[in-house]
Design a protein around this motif. Structure first.
Motif, PDB file in Angstrom:
ATOM      1  N   PRO A  37       0.838  -1.209   0.000  1.00  0.00           N
ATOM      2  CA  PRO A  37       0.000   0.000   0.000  1.00  0.00           C
ATOM      3  C   PRO A  37       0.867   1.250   0.000  1.00  0.00           C
ATOM      4  N   PRO A  38       0.387   2.339  -0.558  1.00  0.00           N
ATOM      5  CA  PRO A  38       1.170   3.582  -0.556  1.00  0.00           C
ATOM      6  C   PRO A  38       1.474   4.047   0.866  1.00  0.00           C
ATOM      7  N   LYS A  39       2.509   4.854   0.993  1.00  0.00           N
ATOM      8  CA  LYS A  39       2.873   5.383   2.298  1.00  0.00           C
ATOM      9  C   LYS A  39       1.825   6.387   2.766  1.00  0.00           C
ATOM     10  N   VAL A  40       1.558   6.345   4.049  1.00  0.00           N
ATOM     11  CA  VAL A  40       0.612   7.270   4.668  1.00  0.00           C
ATOM     12  C   VAL A  40       1.369   8.091   5.701  1.00  0.00           C
ATOM     13  N   GLY A  41       1.130   9.391   5.721  1.00  0.00           N
ATOM     14  CA  GLY A  41       1.791  10.233   6.709  1.00  0.00           C
ATOM     15  C   GLY A  41       1.899  11.657   6.222  1.00  0.00           C
ATOM     16  N   ILE A  42       2.713  12.424   6.922  1.00  0.00           N
ATOM     17  CA  ILE A  42       2.893  13.839   6.606  1.00  0.00           C
ATOM     18  C   ILE A  42       4.368  14.130   6.417  1.00  0.00           C
ATOM     19  N   GLU A  43       4.683  14.703   5.290  1.00  0.00           N
ATOM     20  CA  GLU A  43       6.036  15.213   5.038  1.00  0.00           C
ATOM     21  C   GLU A  43       5.969  16.724   5.181  1.00  0.00           C
ATOM     22  N   ILE A 162       1.008  20.297   0.798  1.00  0.00           N
ATOM     23  CA  ILE A 162       1.165  20.266   2.258  1.00  0.00           C
ATOM     24  C   ILE A 162       1.818  18.976   2.740  1.00  0.00           C
ATOM     25  N   GLY A 163       2.218  18.099   1.800  1.00  0.00           N
ATOM     26  CA  GLY A 163       2.908  16.863   2.171  1.00  0.00           C
ATOM     27  C   GLY A 163       2.008  15.854   2.838  1.00  0.00           C
ATOM     28  N   TYR A 164       0.746  15.797   2.434  1.00  0.00           N
ATOM     29  CA  TYR A 164      -0.250  14.945   3.076  1.00  0.00           C
ATOM     30  C   TYR A 164      -0.463  13.707   2.222  1.00  0.00           C
ATOM     31  N   ARG A 165      -0.057  12.512   2.732  1.00  0.00           N
ATOM     32  CA  ARG A 165      -0.109  11.270   1.954  1.00  0.00           C
ATOM     33  C   ARG A 165      -1.206  10.352   2.493  1.00  0.00           C
ATOM     34  N   PHE A 166      -2.048   9.868   1.604  1.00  0.00           N
ATOM     35  CA  PHE A 166      -3.174   9.012   1.989  1.00  0.00           C
ATOM     36  C   PHE A 166      -3.524   8.112   0.814  1.00  0.00           C
ATOM     37  N   TYR A 167      -4.389   7.143   1.034  1.00  0.00           N
ATOM     38  CA  TYR A 167      -4.895   6.325  -0.072  1.00  0.00           C
ATOM     39  C   TYR A 167      -6.269   5.781   0.282  1.00  0.00           C
ATOM     40  N   LYS A 168      -6.989   5.351  -0.750  1.00  0.00           N
ATOM     41  CA  LYS A 168      -8.339   4.832  -0.558  1.00  0.00           C
ATOM     42  C   LYS A 168      -8.295   3.322  -0.460  1.00  0.00           C
ATOM     43  N   GLU A 169      -9.051   2.786   0.468  1.00  0.00           N
ATOM     44  CA  GLU A 169      -9.148   1.341   0.653  1.00  0.00           C
ATOM     45  C   GLU A 169     -10.634   0.982   0.760  1.00  0.00           C
ATOM     46  N   GLY A 170     -11.173   0.457  -0.331  1.00  0.00           N
ATOM     47  CA  GLY A 170     -12.608   0.201  -0.374  1.00  0.00           C
ATOM     48  C   GLY A 170     -13.364   1.516  -0.416  1.00  0.00           C
TER      49      GLY A 170
END
Length: 269
Positions: A37-43, A162-170
């Motif tokens: 899964p893609p990385k989740v977090g804040i850079e 803003i360096g905000y990393r997220f992804y959709k799951e379902g």
């Protein structure tokens, strides 16, 4: 004769097995490891500018240029309104803490809830605003708290900025939880992570964003006594700074007492 035929069949089977194993190796190397899964977090992008030309929609469906909302210090909260968990907790914490800010500070800031779900509409945002308007109960000007939506391209530009990393799951999203503090003009000043925000943390971050230009005298003095701790992700009492200020003031007072006290004694003599 039979032996030669059997030997030939043996070699044919052996070659077929080698070819099959080679094909499986090729397929494995082509497909690679299972997708992670893609990385989740804040850079953190402290000091960087949020693009002002990003187009968004408010809860009434009006098209707005994001830069036009950066006329004052901003609390930017990336959320999605149909989130059943942490997004609700984050916005509820804001609704609880915003009314506790100083009166002048409440008038001079803007809060932007921003949905990173491109399927959410202004109608969904309007429903969310109705909930938090009831929670605030007129103790914070809700005209200054906008609930925004946007298309996928605008969402990608803003979250990248803003360096905000997220992804959709379902049907849900896996995402970090934070509020981004912006100075007038859209420069990133601070990140406040978590679902609970003390009014003190919000106040100090907003004063920092405004470079001390807004807020009461007491609030400005408080900002001298606190500094941001990146490990704790919050503001902590700066004992060294306060001690230094106290020592300096004591030294000044002692100097004035000795200077003017000595003059008084000389005049009497």
């Amino acid at each position: 004769m039979l032996e030669s035929i059997m030997a030939g069949l043996h070699w044919i089977i052996l070659l077929w097995l080698v070819a099959a194993s080679g094909a499986s190796v090729v397929r494995a190397s082509t497909s690679g490891e299972p997708r992670r899964p893609p990385k989740v977090g804040i850079e953190e992008r402290l000091g960087e500018q949020v693009p002002p030309d990003i187009m968004v929609r408010d809860e009434l469906g009006r098209q707005l240029r994001l830069g036009d909302l950066f006329d004052r210090p901003v609390l930017l909260a990336p959320v999605y309104y149909r989130c059943s968990n942490v997004c609700n907790a984050l916005q509820a914490s804001l609704a609880q803490s915003l009314p506790k800010l100083g009166r002048e500070l409440r008038r001079e800031i803007r809060v932007l809830s921003f949905s990173f779900d491109p399927d959410e509409t202004p109608a969904v945002a309007r429903g969310s605003k109705k909930i938090y308007r009831a929670a605030v109960r007129e103790r914070f000007p809700m005209d200054s708290w906008l609930f925004l939506t946007a298309d996928a391209g605008a969402i990608r530009r803003l979250t990248t900025a803003i360096g905000y990393r997220f992804y959709k799951e379902g049907s849900e999203f896996v995402h970090p939880v934070a509020v981004v503090v912006l100075a007038p003009g859209g420069r990133i000043v601070r990140y406040l992570e978590g679902t609970r925000f003390l009014a003190t943390d919000l106040s100090l971050a907003l004063l920092e964003a405004s470079e001390g230009r807004i807020g009461s005298t007491i609030s400005r003095l408080a900002s001298l006594c606190y500094s941001y701790d990146p490990e704790r992700r919050g503001y902590v009492f700066n004992i060294l700074r306060v001690t230094g200020i106290v020592v300096f003031l004591c030294a000044v007072i002692l100097f004035l007492v000795l200077m003017f006290g000595g003059r008084g004694r000389r005049k009497k003599n």
